[in-house]
Design a protein around this motif. Structure first.
Motif, PDB file in Angstrom:
ATOM      1  N   THR B 243       0.834  -1.206   0.000  1.00 17.69           N
ATOM      2  CA  THR B 243       0.000   0.000   0.000  1.00 17.69           C
ATOM      3  C   THR B 243       0.867   1.253   0.000  1.00 17.69           C
ATOM      4  OG1 THR B 243      -0.131   0.026   2.404  1.00 17.69           O
ATOM      5  CG2 THR B 243      -1.860  -1.161   1.242  1.00 17.69           C
ATOM      6  N   SER B 247       1.070   3.998  -3.005  1.00 17.24           N
ATOM      7  CA  SER B 247       0.870   5.421  -2.747  1.00 17.24           C
ATOM      8  C   SER B 247       2.033   6.250  -3.290  1.00 17.24           C
ATOM      9  CB  SER B 247       0.692   5.607  -1.244  1.00 17.24           C
ATOM     10  OG  SER B 247       1.150   6.843  -0.834  1.00 17.24           O
ATOM     11  N   VAL B 261      -1.777   6.861   4.450  1.00 18.20           N
ATOM     12  CA  VAL B 261      -1.683   5.422   4.223  1.00 18.20           C
ATOM     13  C   VAL B 261      -1.229   4.679   5.475  1.00 18.20           C
ATOM     14  CG1 VAL B 261      -0.602   3.621   2.845  1.00 18.20           C
ATOM     15  CG2 VAL B 261      -1.228   5.786   1.793  1.00 18.20           C
TER      16      VAL B 261
ATOM     17  N   LEU C 121      -4.342  -1.759  -2.173  1.00 19.63           N
ATOM     18  CA  LEU C 121      -5.469  -0.870  -1.881  1.00 19.63           C
ATOM     19  C   LEU C 121      -5.426  -0.479  -0.410  1.00 19.63           C
ATOM     20  CD1 LEU C 121      -8.276  -2.743  -3.812  1.00 19.63           C
ATOM     21  CD2 LEU C 121      -6.818  -0.874  -4.600  1.00 19.63           C
ATOM     22  N   LEU C 122      -5.989   0.683  -0.105  1.00 19.35           N
ATOM     23  CA  LEU C 122      -5.998   1.143   1.273  1.00 19.35           C
ATOM     24  C   LEU C 122      -7.245   0.597   1.957  1.00 19.35           C
ATOM     25  CD1 LEU C 122      -4.890   4.801   0.614  1.00 19.35           C
ATOM     26  CD2 LEU C 122      -3.501   2.776   1.007  1.00 19.35           C
ATOM     27  N   ARG C 125     -10.175   2.852   3.234  1.00 18.43           N
ATOM     28  CA  ARG C 125     -10.874   3.789   2.350  1.00 18.43           C
ATOM     29  C   ARG C 125     -11.834   3.024   1.469  1.00 18.43           C
ATOM     30  NH1 ARG C 125      -7.946   8.562   0.159  1.00 18.43           N
ATOM     31  NH2 ARG C 125      -6.921   9.489   1.966  1.00 18.43           N
ATOM     32  N   ASN C 130     -10.286   5.210  -2.683  1.00 17.96           N
ATOM     33  CA  ASN C 130      -9.084   4.556  -3.182  1.00 17.96           C
ATOM     34  C   ASN C 130      -8.771   5.022  -4.593  1.00 17.96           C
ATOM     35  OD1 ASN C 130      -7.401   2.402  -1.860  1.00 17.96           O
ATOM     36  ND2 ASN C 130      -9.421   1.824  -1.102  1.00 17.96           N
ATOM     37  N   TYR C 133      -7.526   8.528  -4.772  1.00 22.60           N
ATOM     38  CA  TYR C 133      -6.370   8.850  -3.923  1.00 22.60           C
ATOM     39  C   TYR C 133      -5.322   9.700  -4.635  1.00 22.60           C
ATOM     40  CZ  TYR C 133      -2.282   8.321  -0.992  1.00 22.60           C
ATOM     41  OH  TYR C 133      -1.186   8.585  -0.217  1.00 22.60           O
ATOM     42  N   TYR C 165     -15.873  -1.119   1.006  1.00 21.78           N
ATOM     43  CA  TYR C 165     -14.468  -1.173   1.392  1.00 21.78           C
ATOM     44  C   TYR C 165     -13.810  -2.314   0.616  1.00 21.78           C
ATOM     45  CZ  TYR C 165     -15.268   1.989   5.294  1.00 21.78           C
ATOM     46  OH  TYR C 165     -15.559   3.080   6.068  1.00 21.78           O
ATOM     47  N   PRO C 166     -12.509  -2.215   0.360  1.00 21.93           N
ATOM     48  CA  PRO C 166     -11.837  -3.255  -0.429  1.00 21.93           C
ATOM     49  C   PRO C 166     -12.068  -4.660   0.113  1.00 21.93           C
ATOM     50  CG  PRO C 166     -10.375  -1.401  -0.149  1.00 21.93           C
ATOM     51  CD  PRO C 166     -11.609  -1.094   0.661  1.00 21.93           C
ATOM     52  N   GLN C 174     -11.230  -6.353  -6.579  1.00 22.13           N
ATOM     53  CA  GLN C 174     -10.218  -5.490  -5.957  1.00 22.13           C
ATOM     54  C   GLN C 174      -9.217  -5.008  -6.997  1.00 22.13           C
ATOM     55  OE1 GLN C 174      -8.383  -6.711  -2.291  1.00 22.13           O
ATOM     56  NE2 GLN C 174     -10.221  -7.727  -1.575  1.00 22.13           N
ATOM     57  N   ARG C 181      -7.794   2.950 -10.243  1.00 29.50           N
ATOM     58  CA  ARG C 181      -6.925   3.910  -9.571  1.00 29.50           C
ATOM     59  C   ARG C 181      -5.792   4.330 -10.497  1.00 29.50           C
ATOM     60  NH1 ARG C 181      -3.990   1.942  -4.217  1.00 29.50           N
ATOM     61  NH2 ARG C 181      -2.973   0.606  -5.735  1.00 29.50           N
TER      62      ARG C 181
END
Lengths: 328, 666, 345
Positions: B243, B247, B261, C121-122, C125, C130, C133, C165-166, C174, C181
């Motif tokens: 993650t 990011s 994050v 993935l976050l 979020r 996501n 982002y 959510y993921p 996913q 994204r």
């Protein structure tokens, strides 16, 4: 999901609850409207202010502190702050202003030198009236069974009685709270006694040992002192050492005599003594007997009274002494 | 495609096989023991109780010098005193709010009703309604025990320490999580703070910060910052790198990646860290009573003076209740943080918005009432529950002392003559150089020259402290206590680990054992076992075994089901399953339990000094109490720390070895 | 080179060495030692070894290799998620290795994006946040970025899931979020690091179709990492085979299948049905004298599999014509040798 209505209803709900509860609660005693713990007379409260009293870790001292604090609080309107400290730390408090008074000081030449002579932050406030005795003691059953045990000369004869798992084949001699300066190790050597000093590490441990010794008829010998509340529970017998003569204990390695008798005194910070606080006057005049102290200590330790209850009981029974302490 | 080698494949450095190492240790042990017996009585470096070495005098002089100059030295006036007064202000602020009156007001700003309402609201919002009910009930019990004000003092001090711990621990923990080099740098400091028995730094801290709330807070911080920092670092590090990389690949700055994050994902673990910090702070705040920290700890210490078992048990119970409330609340809060990554409803009902408003309203009213009206300010009643609890505790200990004393006397003698005396006499009577050589060699065999060097340095400092003989007395008691702890830990831990039912029953008792200040059970123990080393050992075992039991239980439970299933299907009976599968698989946990057991036991050495264990613990206490023994007490403190570091490093090395061994056979 | 204009991505002599003093390895004799030997000798591991290639605009360039071959490190070096040890990386005429941190960040925010094997993935979020982002950290307003996020969410077929959510989505879903994204910032180049290897085979096939569809719709330049030959052959305009950090062969799927550069590549493609890849161009032979040249005509780009039935049924040689030019003829023999393997002898 929460509807929008609920959102708007929130503050309204809050308002209703607040008003109704406040209305419902009206009628109770308000804080400050009557005396709770606050002093009765506001003038003397101003004059006294805060009185920082050190409380050292033994019950006799706690009795002193209980009575002085009770009088200062109820009769002089002081705000008394009791600080539970060891002796050394209490003296340290004189230099920082954390401590105003110590009510029962057992000698402590080193501390006297450091804080009274050198730093000049503390001063002697006269004797407390209590006579300190330090020495060797045995439980009464043992003294009854072996009358000659109360003389140190005969102790070797009984050394076997005192053997424990801690004493390495010799008799065990119990030393107590590490705050006390003892000569016991040197005494064993110099008096050629077949005993090993075993450090119990606290007054609680020492008292428990004596108490169990008496109830279970188990031979115990150790270091103890008076005034002490425990003596009113179990009347320990003093074991005589070669008599104390001035200077016989100067060299701690060669000492072979009894402990000196102590004239217990009070010590205060210089700042406190010059503050003009009525509490200073009380501390200066405070003086009572060993029996007085043992009684109050017994109230606290055995009868499980709070400090204030114990003090009140004694103060109510001894109005003359209290009056004398409060005089000019 | 045979030569498609893996980049990540580690070459495990060749190590001495386990059996060979075992043989080497056996030889080492035999040589040490025989030389110790042959040369017994030589070079044992004894020191009389009242004798001082030049190092001790020097340390005394040093502390006196600090004491003398603290009002004039610019460092003290500008730095130490500033820190001291700001911490004092902060603590006083909290005390004025919930526990103490001021010059103009005899009661705190918020009385019991307000505090109970706030606790209920906060726990309900951040944890769950069910735990909130527990919290409210717990706090009301504190009042019923007649210890409301003392409890609030403890709470205020704990809160102050926790807030400061988190303010320091979390940012530094984040740094440690982000930068492994920084972590490497501070790890020894944290190890030191956690290995050092808490009593040891009471005196030095008062030397700098004097007695009072500031010192109490700082000694607590020393103990409670490490868990906050460590767990935050772990939390940051365990955020999946994928993650963070994703990011960064989208052009995040380092700060954005951290804020958006890493921190959100680390939140749950950080809350676990907050839980650990609170528990550490609470346990230390009660010990800080020895340097005039107000609160429940002081009640316990005072009760000890009059051997008032009932009173000290009252306060001990209050501490346990507060610990349970704080623990369950933060644990539930942590569980709730996890839920925020999906829509799954939390176990308990969600609090609706209107309920929140209602709760807020009630709380505000309660605060107002408790500020204005006496009945809501001071807890009503005379603490009848407390009196009852005290009476029960008194009569229970009285009965036990009366009826069990022959058993306990026998037990004391068996352990003293059978185990403690032999071990102690070998250690104390052995020439220092044989023991030192054996320890250094042990270090070398386990982890090579680095560990050997650490052990050698510790030994050198022990020798300089002039307290070798006392250190050996303490080491003997520590080893016996640790042995009992480990046996208990493995036996009970296996039992707990294999049955959730046993776990549910025993866990509250274990929790209580961990947070109950040792002073509470010292008096009954003194009655049962007398002022002996065995009393000290038992106190240490009570304190240390919960942690050991929990570690072993968790280790047993984490053995993969596939392994136990395979063993059962191969026809193992229960005993074989435990001894041949579960315990060996949990060996890492057991090694850790030994390590923690030893460290916990060592932490109780000073308390042991109070009940007849002598050794270094007694010297620390004596140094705390007597001016002329101050330097010796400090030296004893240092010696305890050196023993602690040695024990920690050596047992860690054993644990690591077991780990490597397990890896290679897998 | 496939096009006359400058390539979108151009890599020259790229190295990545892990270990102490990595620069010293580059170009030294040690660099070409087997990995285990090198590590023994210097403590270093070469992950990427002297790699050069170009990718032109709109091309799908696949890097294929086994685990540990250095392909994931390679793709990270291109965007400097991993700092290369030596070599050049040019992206749309810009020297990536010379870019400042600031510039690199700008490039990552606008010019290229990446899809990851483990999605990245976050978890805290929702899908929308996501996807948005990258736009969020670039400072786009909330409404604007949500609008854009919804566009790409529908582009990858995730409508209706934007508030999940993921953890509430399947693996395939996913990775669609991951795709969305990466598309959100409308980059010029997309990097895929084994994006589908964690998925079930059926879902993997769907996702491959999805990438092909997206490529047709958005026409991005793509660099795609995989260890799956079928996936490489299916998606790649060109494929680079990687082994021990170095490129073994770069070519179109047909080139790899028809003319593997060495045994390593040959081993890879051996079990793959060639008829699915090869075009008639690769099997056409010169007509022998007197052969019937009046048969049907097929283009050289027709895949063997598609032409097989017609050729087998033709009964005479089929002519392979590139416009007016005769490239050769194909008979049942050639078709059979592709499908059933060549005659041994």
């Amino acid at each position: 999901m929460v509807s929008k209505g609920a959102k708007r209803r929130g503050p309204l709900l809050l308002l209703i609850v607040v008003t109704s509860l406040v209305l419902a609660a009206c009628g109770g005693t308000k804080v400050g409207s009557s005396n709770s713990a606050a002093p009765t007379t506001s003038t003397s409260a101003k004059a006294c202010g805060t009185f920082n009293l050190a409380v050292n870790p033994w019950v006799g001292y706690e009795a002193d502190a209980a009575v002085v604090a009770y009088i200062a609080q109820t009769k002089l309107g002081c705000t008394v702050v009791k600080k539970n400290l060891s002796e050394e730390i209490s003296w340290q408090g004189f230099s920082t202003g954390e401590v105003d008074a110590v009510l029962e000081n057992w000698g402590h030449a080193d501390l006297v030198k450091k804080y009274i002579t050198d730093q000049k932050v503390a001063q002697d406030a006269g004797p407390s009236g209590n006579k300190g005795v330090i020495g060797w003691y045995v439980p009464p059953f043992l003294a009854a069974a072996h009358p000659d045990i109360v003389d140190s000369k005969n102790l070797n004869k009984y050394a076997n009685l005192f053997k424990t798992s801690e004493s390495g084949g010799k008799g065990a001699f119990l030393d107590g709270d590490p705050s006390y300066v003892t000569n016991d190790e040197a005494l064993m050597k110099n008096l050629k006694l077949n005993f090993k000093v075993v450090y119990t590490g606290s007054e609680a441990a020492l008292i428990t040992a004596f108490r169990n010794g008496q109830t279970q008829k188990k031979p115990v010998i150790g270091y103890f002192y008076e005034p002490q509340w425990f003596l009113s529970e179990v009347a320990l017998k003093h074991v005589a050492l070669p008599a104390y003569t001035a200077g016989c204990d100067t060299d701690p390695k060669k000492v072979a005599c009894d402990y000196p008798p102590y004239e217990l005194n009070k010590v205060v910070s210089v700042k406190f003594a010059t503050s003009g606080s009525p509490a200073w006057n009380l501390v200066k005049n405070f003086s009572w007997t060993n029996d007085d102290q043992n009684l109050v200590a017994k109230y606290i330790a055995q009868d499980k009274m709070t400090d204030d209850q114990a003090a009140k009981k004694w103060v109510d029974a001894n109005p003359d002494k209290v009056k004398a302490w409060m005089a000019g | 495609m045979a030569n498609a080698t893996l980049v990540h494949e580690e070459i495990i450095a060749p190590r001495t096989p386990k059996s060979l190492l075992g043989a080497k240790f056996a030889v080492l042990g035999v040589i040490w023991l025989s030389s110790a017996l042959i040369l017994r009585g030589n070079s044992t470096l004894p020191l009389d109780r009242s004798s001082l070495t030049s190092v001790h005098t020097w340390l005394s002089g040093l502390s006196s010098a600090i004491d003398r100059n603290r009002n004039s030295n610019p460092f003290f006036v500008n730095t130490i005193d500033k820190i001291r007064s700001s911490i004092n202000t902060f603590v006083n602020l909290l005390q004025d709010a919930i526990s103490q009156g001021t010059a103009t007001r005899s009661v705190p700003q918020i009385g019991w009703l307000g505090v109970v309402a706030i606790i209920g609201l906060v726990v309900a919002l951040w944890a769950s309604i069910r735990v909130a009910i527990l919290a409210v009930a717990g706090f009301i019990t504190l009042g019923l025990l007649g210890l409301w004000q003392e409890s609030m003092d403890t709470l205020a001090l704990t809160l102050a320490a926790v807030v400061l711990s988190l303010l320091i621990g979390i940012p530094f923990g984040v740094l440690a999580g982000l930068f492994p080099k920084f972590e490497k740098l501070i790890t020894p400091v944290l190890d030191f703070a956690q290995v050092m028995p808490t009593f040891v730094y009471l005196t030095p801290v008062t030397l700098f910060f004097l007695i009072g709330p500031a010192s109490a807070t700082i000694v607590t911080l020393i103990y409670s910052i490490p868990p906050a920092l460590r767990i935050t670092a772990v939390a940051i590090r365990e955020v999946p790198w994928s993650t963070v990389e994703a990011s960064i690949s989208m052009g995040s700055t380092r700060w954005q990646a951290l804020r958006k994050v890493q921190l959100p994902q680390a939140k749950r673990t950080i809350v676990v860290g907050i839980n650990q910090t609170i528990m550490a702070a609470l346990s230390m705040v009660t010990i800080a009573a020895l340097i005039d920290a107000p609160g429940l700890g002081r009640v316990v210490v005072q009760a000890l003076e009059t051997l008032n078992v009932g009173r000290s048990f009252q306060a001990g119970l209050a501490i346990v209740i507060m610990a349970v409330v704080l623990d369950r609340s933060t644990t539930a809060a942590a569980a709730k943080v996890q839920i925020a990554t999906s829509h799954k409803k939390p176990v308990s009902r969600r609090v609706t918005r209107s309920t929140k408003w209602l709760g807020l309203a009630i709380t505000l009213v309660a605060i107002y009432l408790s500020n204005v009206y006496l009945w809501a300010s001071q807890f009503p009643g005379a603490g009848l529950l407390g009196i009852k609890v005290a009476a029960i505790a008194d009569s229970a200990t009285g009965w036990i002392q009366l009826h069990l004393v022959t058993v306990t006397n026998g037990l004391t003698n068996i352990f003293s003559y059978g185990l403690i005396n032999p071990i102690q006499s070998v250690l104390v009577d052995a020439p220092w150089y044989t023991t030192a050589a054996a320890l250094v060699l042990t270090g070398y065999l386990l982890k090579g020259t680095r560990l050997a060097a650490v052990v050698a340095i510790c030994i050198a400092i022990l020798l300089v402290s002039g307290l070798w003989s006392d250190s050996m007395v303490t080491l003997a008691a520590t080893l016996v206590a640790a042995l009992i702890t480990v046996v208990l830990g493995i036996a009970v831990g296996t039992w707990v680990g294999r049955s959730m039912r046993v776990d549910r029953i025993l866990r509250p008792i274990l929790d209580a054992g961990q947070v109950m200040p040792a002073f509470v059970y010292l008096v009954p123990f003194l009655g049962l076992f007398g002022a002996t080393r065995f009393t000290a050992i038992m106190a240490a075992v009570v304190y240390a075994s919960p942690a050991a039991i929990k570690l072993v239980a968790d280790g047993i439970r984490s053995v993969p089901e596939s392994i136990t299933e395979a063993a059962i299907s191969a026809g193992s009976n229960t005993w074989q399953l435990i001894t041949k599968v579960q315990l060996p698989s949990a060996r890492r946990a057991i090694a850790l339990a030994i390590n923690q057991g030893l460290i916990y036991v060592l932490a109780m050495v000073v308390v042991g000094g109070l009940v007849g264990a002598g050794g270094l613990g007694y010297l620390v206490v004596a140094g705390f109490a007597q001016e002329n023994l101050k330097g010796k007490g400090l030296a004893a403190g240092v010696a305890i720390v050196m023993l602690g570091i040695m024990i920690d490093r050596i047992t860690q090395a054993v644990a690591d070895r077991r780990d490597v061994h397990a890896k290679t056979i897998r | 080179m496939n096009s006359e204009i400058d390539p979108t991505i151009s890599v020259h002599g790229l190295w990545k060495v892990y270990g102490p003093n990595p620069e010293k390895i580059v170009g030294s004799a040690d660099a070409f030692l087997p990995r285990a030997e090198l590590r023994e000798k210097t403590g270093c591991t070469v992950a990427v070894r002297d790699v050069s290639f170009d990718v032109s605009d709109g091309e799908v360039f696949v890097v294929m290799g086994l685990s540990g071959s250095g392909k994931s490190t390679l793709v990270r070096c291109l965007t400097r998620l991993v700092e290369p040890t030596a070599g050049e990386v040019w992206l749309e005429g810009e020297d990536i290795r010379a870019a400042s941190t600031q510039r690199l960040r700008e490039l990552r925010r606008s010019r290229f994006s990446m899809v990851f094997q483990h999605f990245g993935l976050l978890p805290h979020r929702r899908v929308t946040d996501n996807v948005a982002y990258g736009l969020e950290i670039n400072g786009m307003s909330k409404s604007a970025r949500y609008e854009r996020a919804m566009e790409v969410i529908s582009l990858v077929g995730l409508e209706g899931n934007e508030n999940n959510y993921p953890s509430e989505l399947s693996g395939g879903m996913q990775q669609r979020v991951g795709l969305a994204r990466a598309l959100a910032s409308d980059p010029d180049v997309m990097f895929f690091d084994e994006p589908f290897s964690a998925l079930d085979p059926l879902i993997r096939r769907d996702m491959q179709q999805e990438v092909i569809r997206l490529h047709h719709e958005v026409k991005k330049t793509m660099v795609f990492i995989t260890h799956d030959l079928a996936e490489a052959l299916k998606l790649g305009d060109r494929i680079a085979i990687m082994r021990d950090g170095a490129l073994v062969q770069v070519g179109t799927p047909e080139e790899l299948v028809a003319t593997p550069a060495d045994d390593y590549v040959a081993n890879f493609v051996r079990d793959f049905p060639k008829s699915h890849i090869l075009t008639l161009r690769w099997i056409a032979r010169d007509p022998t004298s007197g052969e019937d040249l009046g048969g049907p005509i097929l283009a050289p780009t027709v895949i063997v599999r598609d032409a097989a039935r017609q050729i087998l049924e033709a009964g005479r040689p089929v002519r392979v014509m590139d416009g007016e030019r005769l490239l050769g003829v194909v008979t049942a023999d050639e078709i059979l040798s592709v499908i059933a393997g060549p005659h041994h002898g």
